[in-house]
Design an enzyme around this catalytic site. Structure first.
Site, PDB file in Angstrom:
ATOM      1  N   GLY A 119       0.803  -1.209   0.000  1.00  0.00           N
ATOM      2  CA  GLY A 119       0.000   0.000   0.000  1.00  0.00           C
ATOM      3  C   GLY A 119       0.839   1.265   0.000  1.00  0.00           C
ATOM      4  O   GLY A 119       1.815   1.397  -0.750  1.00  0.00           O
ATOM      5  N   CYS A 120       0.456   2.207   0.849  1.00  0.00           N
ATOM      6  CA  CYS A 120       1.122   3.507   0.887  1.00  0.00           C
ATOM      7  C   CYS A 120       2.567   3.414   1.374  1.00  0.00           C
ATOM      8  O   CYS A 120       3.362   4.329   1.117  1.00  0.00           O
ATOM      9  CB  CYS A 120       0.339   4.461   1.780  1.00  0.00           C
ATOM     10  SG  CYS A 120      -1.335   4.798   1.197  1.00  0.00           S
ATOM     11  N   ALA A 121       2.920   2.349   2.082  1.00  0.00           N
ATOM     12  CA  ALA A 121       4.294   2.195   2.568  1.00  0.00           C
ATOM     13  C   ALA A 121       5.245   1.755   1.469  1.00  0.00           C
ATOM     14  O   ALA A 121       6.469   1.796   1.644  1.00  0.00           O
ATOM     15  CB  ALA A 121       4.337   1.172   3.714  1.00  0.00           C
ATOM     16  N   ALA A 122       4.704   1.357   0.320  1.00  0.00           N
ATOM     17  CA  ALA A 122       5.530   0.725  -0.707  1.00  0.00           C
ATOM     18  C   ALA A 122       6.506   1.685  -1.366  1.00  0.00           C
ATOM     19  O   ALA A 122       7.541   1.265  -1.872  1.00  0.00           O
ATOM     20  CB  ALA A 122       4.647   0.078  -1.763  1.00  0.00           C
TER      21      ALA A 122
END
Length: 370
Positions: free
Chosen positions: A137-140
């Site tokens: 998700g956004c951490a990628a």
């Protein structure tokens, strides 16, 4: 040392404002018992404009998962190459100089990955390694930087291209009336980001150290429910409070390098929402201005998932960066709950490039050095 060069950002041409979003929510969900709460949450995101790959009238129609995913693939193949070319130009490299492509997306699915298509169509060498990242998700975006850093540490002459392609609007679910899903309809936007990590040479952020931290017992706080209609975004109301757990992880990471996380010169962090940034200011004892690039991304683009940190980083470049050797942190937050953290220093002058390493290739089916 590996250097993260200036990113290239591309946003689609279709724009929706916060007021338009609120009006649509009132029109489409007039009978929703929690509509006032949803409207208040959307208004409090601080998002003023978002960019969509398709006009809003088309976005609001759900043609089915098959058609949605086909649209994802066609839009990615149309829009990604231009951003890749600009990122390579920023790094003063060509496709044949790239040793690995990290492709990040949580809003569509392809197999083979877009990496194979890029190699086949844009002049990358057949030996280019491929690393798709699909489920962070956004951490990628942060994970992509960290894996590129790891690769360049193992192979000091290598260069890595990172591509983030996030079309969040293609995950719109008109029949999903959960408050978290209604909030996501006013928070997420579409964008593409590309950036190069050079093993030698280049100007930008010299990557010093990286790491990851997962908050135990929170794996269902941000998630997708995969149904017949596609990806349904699930958001727990406890998510905004996770900075209380992640701020100490940032502090501990900096301490490994004997840095004080509250006294760094620049901060490029994921803007999941204003509460995330406000809480980080509190827990790290920082003034709000230290997150001005992330706040600007949130205001003008919305939460563009893995591309947020690259959009904020480009704003940092636009602002002239920092003094040479200034210390900073790049951090992405996402499902898990996971933080991907990178420590680095600003390089105002280019490190002299070392002679290119001889690469292993093939000639008439046999290994040979090029």
């Amino acid at each position: 040392m590996a250097t993260l060069c200036r990113p290239a950002i591309a946003v689609p041409e279709h724009v929706i404002t916060c007021e338009q979003t609120l009006d649509l929510a009132r029109e489409l969900h007039a009978d929703h018992p929690q509509l006032p709460l949803a409207l208040r949450l959307i208004a409090n995101t601080g998002v003023q404009t978002r960019h969509l790959v398709r006009p809003i009238e088309e976005t609001l129609r759900h043609p089915g998962f098959t058609a949605r995913n086909a649209r994802y693939e066609s839009e990615a193949k149309t829009r990604v190459p231009e951003a890749v070319c600009r990122a390579l130009a920023h790094a003063e490299l060509t496709p044949r100089d790239i040793d690995m492509i990290v492709y990040v997306s949580c809003t569509g699915f392809m197999m083979p990955s877009m990496t194979a298509w890029l190699i086949n169509t844009m002049g990358f060498r057949p030996q280019t390694r491929q690393l798709p990242i699909a489920q962070l998700g956004c951490a990628a975006g942060g994970a992509a930087i960290n894996r590129a850093h790891d690769f360049c540490t193992a192979y000091p002459q290598a260069n890595v291209l990172i591509v983030c392609c996030e079309f969040c609007s293609l995950c719109y679910q008109p029949t999903d009336l959960a408050v978290g899903n209604l909030l996501s309809n006013g928070l997420f936007g579409d964008a593409i980001a590309a950036a190069v990590v050079r093993g030698r040479g280049g100007t930008g952020v010299r990557l010093d150290h990286n790491g990851s931290h997962l908050v135990p017992g929170t794996e269902d706080w941000i998630s997708y429910a995969v149904r017949d209609t596609g990806f349904h975004f699930m958001l727990d109301k406890r998510v905004p409070g996770t900075m209380a757990d992640l701020a100490p992880a940032l502090r501990d990471m900096a301490f490994l390098r004997k840095w004080n996380i509250s006294e760094l010169d620049f901060y490029i962090v994921h803007a999941g929402g204003p509460r995330i940034l406000d809480d980080l200011c509190t827990h790290l004892n920082l003034p709000p201005a230290m997150f001005r690039y992330s706040r600007a991304t949130l205001t003008e683009r919305g939460n563009i998932a893995s591309a947020v940190i690259f959009d904020a980083l480009e704003r940092f470049f636009d602002d002239g960066g920092a003094d040479h050797a200034a210390q900073g942190v790049i951090a992405g937050f996402g499902p898990g709950i996971t933080a991907e953290i990178t420590l680095g220093t600003w390089s105002a002058t280019e490190e002299p490039a070392r002679p290119a390493a001889r690469r292993l290739t093939t000639v008439r089916g046999r290994p040979a050095l090029a």
